[in-house]
Design a protein around this motif. Structure first.
Motif, PDB file in Angstrom:
ATOM      1  N   ARG A   1       0.836  -1.208   0.000  1.00  0.00           N
ATOM      2  CA  ARG A   1       0.000   0.000   0.000  1.00  0.00           C
ATOM      3  C   ARG A   1       0.868   1.254   0.000  1.00  0.00           C
ATOM      4  O   ARG A   1       0.594   2.207  -0.724  1.00  0.00           O
ATOM      5  CB  ARG A   1      -0.941   0.015   1.210  1.00  0.00           C
ATOM      6  N   LYS A   2       1.915   1.257   0.817  1.00  0.00           N
ATOM      7  CA  LYS A   2       2.816   2.410   0.867  1.00  0.00           C
ATOM      8  C   LYS A   2       3.521   2.603  -0.473  1.00  0.00           C
ATOM      9  O   LYS A   2       3.664   3.731  -0.947  1.00  0.00           O
ATOM     10  CB  LYS A   2       3.848   2.245   1.978  1.00  0.00           C
ATOM     11  N   ALA A   3       3.957   1.516  -1.088  1.00  0.00           N
ATOM     12  CA  ALA A   3       4.646   1.608  -2.378  1.00  0.00           C
ATOM     13  C   ALA A   3       3.692   2.121  -3.460  1.00  0.00           C
ATOM     14  O   ALA A   3       4.070   2.963  -4.283  1.00  0.00           O
ATOM     15  CB  ALA A   3       5.224   0.250  -2.772  1.00  0.00           C
ATOM     16  N   THR A   4       2.465   1.652  -3.451  1.00  0.00           N
ATOM     17  CA  THR A   4       1.465   2.103  -4.422  1.00  0.00           C
ATOM     18  C   THR A   4       1.164   3.584  -4.212  1.00  0.00           C
ATOM     19  O   THR A   4       1.084   4.350  -5.171  1.00  0.00           O
ATOM     20  CB  THR A   4       0.179   1.272  -4.302  1.00  0.00           C
ATOM     21  N   ARG A   5       1.031   3.996  -2.968  1.00  0.00           N
ATOM     22  CA  ARG A   5       0.762   5.397  -2.660  1.00  0.00           C
ATOM     23  C   ARG A   5       1.932   6.287  -3.080  1.00  0.00           C
ATOM     24  O   ARG A   5       1.736   7.358  -3.654  1.00  0.00           O
ATOM     25  CB  ARG A   5       0.495   5.539  -1.151  1.00  0.00           C
ATOM     26  N   ALA A   6       3.152   5.826  -2.799  1.00  0.00           N
ATOM     27  CA  ALA A   6       4.338   6.599  -3.188  1.00  0.00           C
ATOM     28  C   ALA A   6       4.414   6.744  -4.702  1.00  0.00           C
ATOM     29  O   ALA A   6       4.733   7.816  -5.215  1.00  0.00           O
ATOM     30  CB  ALA A   6       5.602   5.933  -2.646  1.00  0.00           C
ATOM     31  N   LYS A   7       4.109   5.676  -5.437  1.00  0.00           N
ATOM     32  CA  LYS A   7       4.132   5.746  -6.901  1.00  0.00           C
ATOM     33  C   LYS A   7       3.063   6.700  -7.409  1.00  0.00           C
ATOM     34  O   LYS A   7       3.314   7.490  -8.319  1.00  0.00           O
ATOM     35  CB  LYS A   7       3.943   4.370  -7.527  1.00  0.00           C
ATOM     36  N   ASP A   8       1.872   6.647  -6.811  1.00  0.00           N
ATOM     37  CA  ASP A   8       0.793   7.554  -7.222  1.00  0.00           C
ATOM     38  C   ASP A   8       1.194   9.009  -6.985  1.00  0.00           C
ATOM     39  O   ASP A   8       0.998   9.865  -7.851  1.00  0.00           O
ATOM     40  CB  ASP A   8      -0.489   7.223  -6.453  1.00  0.00           C
ATOM     41  N   LEU A   9       1.769   9.293  -5.838  1.00  0.00           N
ATOM     42  CA  LEU A   9       2.200  10.666  -5.542  1.00  0.00           C
ATOM     43  C   LEU A   9       3.322  11.096  -6.474  1.00  0.00           C
ATOM     44  O   LEU A   9       3.349  12.241  -6.933  1.00  0.00           O
ATOM     45  CB  LEU A   9       2.627  10.794  -4.082  1.00  0.00           C
ATOM     46  N   TRP A  10       4.252  10.193  -6.777  1.00  0.00           N
ATOM     47  CA  TRP A  10       5.333  10.518  -7.707  1.00  0.00           C
ATOM     48  C   TRP A  10       4.759  10.822  -9.083  1.00  0.00           C
ATOM     49  O   TRP A  10       5.161  11.792  -9.735  1.00  0.00           O
ATOM     50  CB  TRP A  10       6.339   9.367  -7.795  1.00  0.00           C
ATOM     51  N   ASP A  11       3.799  10.006  -9.541  1.00  0.00           N
ATOM     52  CA  ASP A  11       3.166  10.238 -10.844  1.00  0.00           C
ATOM     53  C   ASP A  11       2.466  11.594 -10.879  1.00  0.00           C
ATOM     54  O   ASP A  11       2.553  12.325 -11.872  1.00  0.00           O
ATOM     55  CB  ASP A  11       2.164   9.132 -11.168  1.00  0.00           C
TER      56      ASP A  11
ATOM     57  N   ARG B   1       3.164  14.224  -9.025  1.00  0.00           N
ATOM     58  CA  ARG B   1       4.178  15.283  -8.986  1.00  0.00           C
ATOM     59  C   ARG B   1       4.830  15.434 -10.354  1.00  0.00           C
ATOM     60  O   ARG B   1       5.018  16.552 -10.836  1.00  0.00           O
ATOM     61  CB  ARG B   1       5.229  14.979  -7.919  1.00  0.00           C
ATOM     62  N   ALA B   2       5.159  14.328 -10.997  1.00  0.00           N
ATOM     63  CA  ALA B   2       5.786  14.390 -12.317  1.00  0.00           C
ATOM     64  C   ALA B   2       4.842  15.055 -13.323  1.00  0.00           C
ATOM     65  O   ALA B   2       5.269  15.887 -14.130  1.00  0.00           O
ATOM     66  CB  ALA B   2       6.181  12.987 -12.786  1.00  0.00           C
ATOM     67  N   ALA B   3       3.552  14.717 -13.272  1.00  0.00           N
ATOM     68  CA  ALA B   3       2.576  15.334 -14.184  1.00  0.00           C
ATOM     69  C   ALA B   3       2.454  16.835 -13.901  1.00  0.00           C
ATOM     70  O   ALA B   3       2.381  17.646 -14.830  1.00  0.00           O
ATOM     71  CB  ALA B   3       1.213  14.649 -14.039  1.00  0.00           C
ATOM     72  N   LEU B   4       2.442  17.206 -12.628  1.00  0.00           N
ATOM     73  CA  LEU B   4       2.385  18.625 -12.261  1.00  0.00           C
ATOM     74  C   LEU B   4       3.605  19.361 -12.787  1.00  0.00           C
ATOM     75  O   LEU B   4       3.481  20.434 -13.385  1.00  0.00           O
ATOM     76  CB  LEU B   4       2.321  18.781 -10.741  1.00  0.00           C
ATOM     77  N   TYR B   5       4.779  18.802 -12.603  1.00  0.00           N
ATOM     78  CA  TYR B   5       6.001  19.473 -13.022  1.00  0.00           C
ATOM     79  C   TYR B   5       6.054  19.618 -14.536  1.00  0.00           C
ATOM     80  O   TYR B   5       6.531  20.627 -15.051  1.00  0.00           O
ATOM     81  CB  TYR B   5       7.223  18.744 -12.476  1.00  0.00           C
ATOM     82  N   LEU B   6       5.535  18.634 -15.255  1.00  0.00           N
ATOM     83  CA  LEU B   6       5.443  18.762 -16.707  1.00  0.00           C
ATOM     84  C   LEU B   6       4.494  19.898 -17.072  1.00  0.00           C
ATOM     85  O   LEU B   6       4.798  20.722 -17.940  1.00  0.00           O
ATOM     86  CB  LEU B   6       4.983  17.450 -17.343  1.00  0.00           C
TER      87      LEU B   6
ATOM     88  N   GLU C   1      14.004  16.634  -8.663  1.00  0.00           N
ATOM     89  CA  GLU C   1      12.935  16.112  -7.806  1.00  0.00           C
ATOM     90  C   GLU C   1      12.229  14.901  -8.387  1.00  0.00           C
ATOM     91  O   GLU C   1      11.731  14.067  -7.631  1.00  0.00           O
ATOM     92  CB  GLU C   1      11.932  17.209  -7.470  1.00  0.00           C
ATOM     93  N   VAL C   2      12.154  14.793  -9.693  1.00  0.00           N
ATOM     94  CA  VAL C   2      11.558  13.581 -10.270  1.00  0.00           C
ATOM     95  C   VAL C   2      12.615  12.565 -10.655  1.00  0.00           C
ATOM     96  O   VAL C   2      12.294  11.524 -11.216  1.00  0.00           O
ATOM     97  CB  VAL C   2      10.591  13.881 -11.442  1.00  0.00           C
ATOM     98  N   ASP C   3      13.863  12.895 -10.340  1.00  0.00           N
ATOM     99  CA  ASP C   3      14.987  11.968 -10.520  1.00  0.00           C
ATOM    100  C   ASP C   3      15.113  11.490 -11.965  1.00  0.00           C
ATOM    101  O   ASP C   3      15.414  10.337 -12.231  1.00  0.00           O
ATOM    102  CB  ASP C   3      14.803  10.766  -9.579  1.00  0.00           C
ATOM    103  N   VAL C   4      14.868  12.393 -12.893  1.00  0.00           N
ATOM    104  CA  VAL C   4      14.891  12.067 -14.316  1.00  0.00           C
ATOM    105  C   VAL C   4      16.250  11.543 -14.758  1.00  0.00           C
ATOM    106  O   VAL C   4      16.345  10.494 -15.390  1.00  0.00           O
ATOM    107  CB  VAL C   4      14.501  13.297 -15.169  1.00  0.00           C
ATOM    108  N   ASP C   5      17.290  12.264 -14.428  1.00  0.00           N
ATOM    109  CA  ASP C   5      18.613  11.895 -14.911  1.00  0.00           C
ATOM    110  C   ASP C   5      19.061  10.526 -14.386  1.00  0.00           C
ATOM    111  O   ASP C   5      19.699   9.774 -15.108  1.00  0.00           O
ATOM    112  CB  ASP C   5      19.627  12.980 -14.550  1.00  0.00           C
ATOM    113  N   GLU C   6      18.710  10.210 -13.146  1.00  0.00           N
ATOM    114  CA  GLU C   6      19.083   8.918 -12.584  1.00  0.00           C
ATOM    115  C   GLU C   6      18.393   7.765 -13.309  1.00  0.00           C
ATOM    116  O   GLU C   6      19.000   6.734 -13.573  1.00  0.00           O
ATOM    117  CB  GLU C   6      18.705   8.882 -11.091  1.00  0.00           C
TER     118      GLU C   6
END
Length: 164
Positions: free
Chosen positions: A30-40, A42-47, A155-160
């Motif tokens: 559940r935590k991993a799914t929530r973290a992925k959802d929040l990352w997605d 954030r990435a969409a917002l930053y785009l 913040e979205v760790d694109v380069d990594e």
């Protein structure tokens, strides 16, 4: 009798251990799914922030600024409110301050262009402006924009994730 008690205790421990393991695994999932959802999100917002770096949804002004800067239409005002809400919810404080700095630098550049009479009748800027004040504000605007882009990538760790 002692063997029976040992078997029962062993069975109970096995069942409890399995239940605890399943619970911990489900909690982790559940935590991993929530973290992925929040990352997605954030990435969409930053785009979206990058896509709207034209000044039309700037935080730099609440008022209608004649001459191509700031929200001009109802839709742009609504988009600005939505982006502001999403930045407040999903963005980092550093990104919010950098986005505000970029839009303020754009407003400053717009003011220099308006006051200097650099805009053409079509509302564009000629490519050959050599006015020192314009060049100073243009450089400042480009630097703040580059700072924002670098922070978003960090913040979205694109380069990594895109290493070859």
């Amino acid at each position: 009798m002692g063997q029976l008690i040992g078997v029962v205790i062993g069975g109970v421990l096995a069942v409890v251990g399995g239940a605890v393991t399943a619970w911990l695994q489900a909690r982790h999932q559940r935590k991993a799914t929530r973290a992925k959802d929040l990352w997605d999100r954030r990435a969409a917002l930053y785009l979206d922030l990058l896509l709207h770096l034209d000044g039309s949804v700037s935080f730099a002004t609440d008022a209608l600024v004649p001459g191509y800067y700031g929200p001009q239409t109802t839709e742009q005002h609504q988009l600005r409110r939505e982006l502001a809400a999403r930045v407040s919810l999903f963005g980092s404080p550093k990104v919010r301050s950098l986005w505000e700095a970029v839009t303020e630098a754009m407003a400053d550049l717009h003011n220099v262009c308006t006051e200097g009479g650099f805009y053409t009748r079509q509302g564009t800027l000629p490519a050959d402006i050599t006015d020192p004040e314009y060049l100073r504000f243009k450089t400042a605007q480009e630097k703040t924009e580059q700072d924002l882009i670098e922070r978003l990538r960090l913040e979205v760790d694109v380069d990594e994730h895109l290493k070859n």
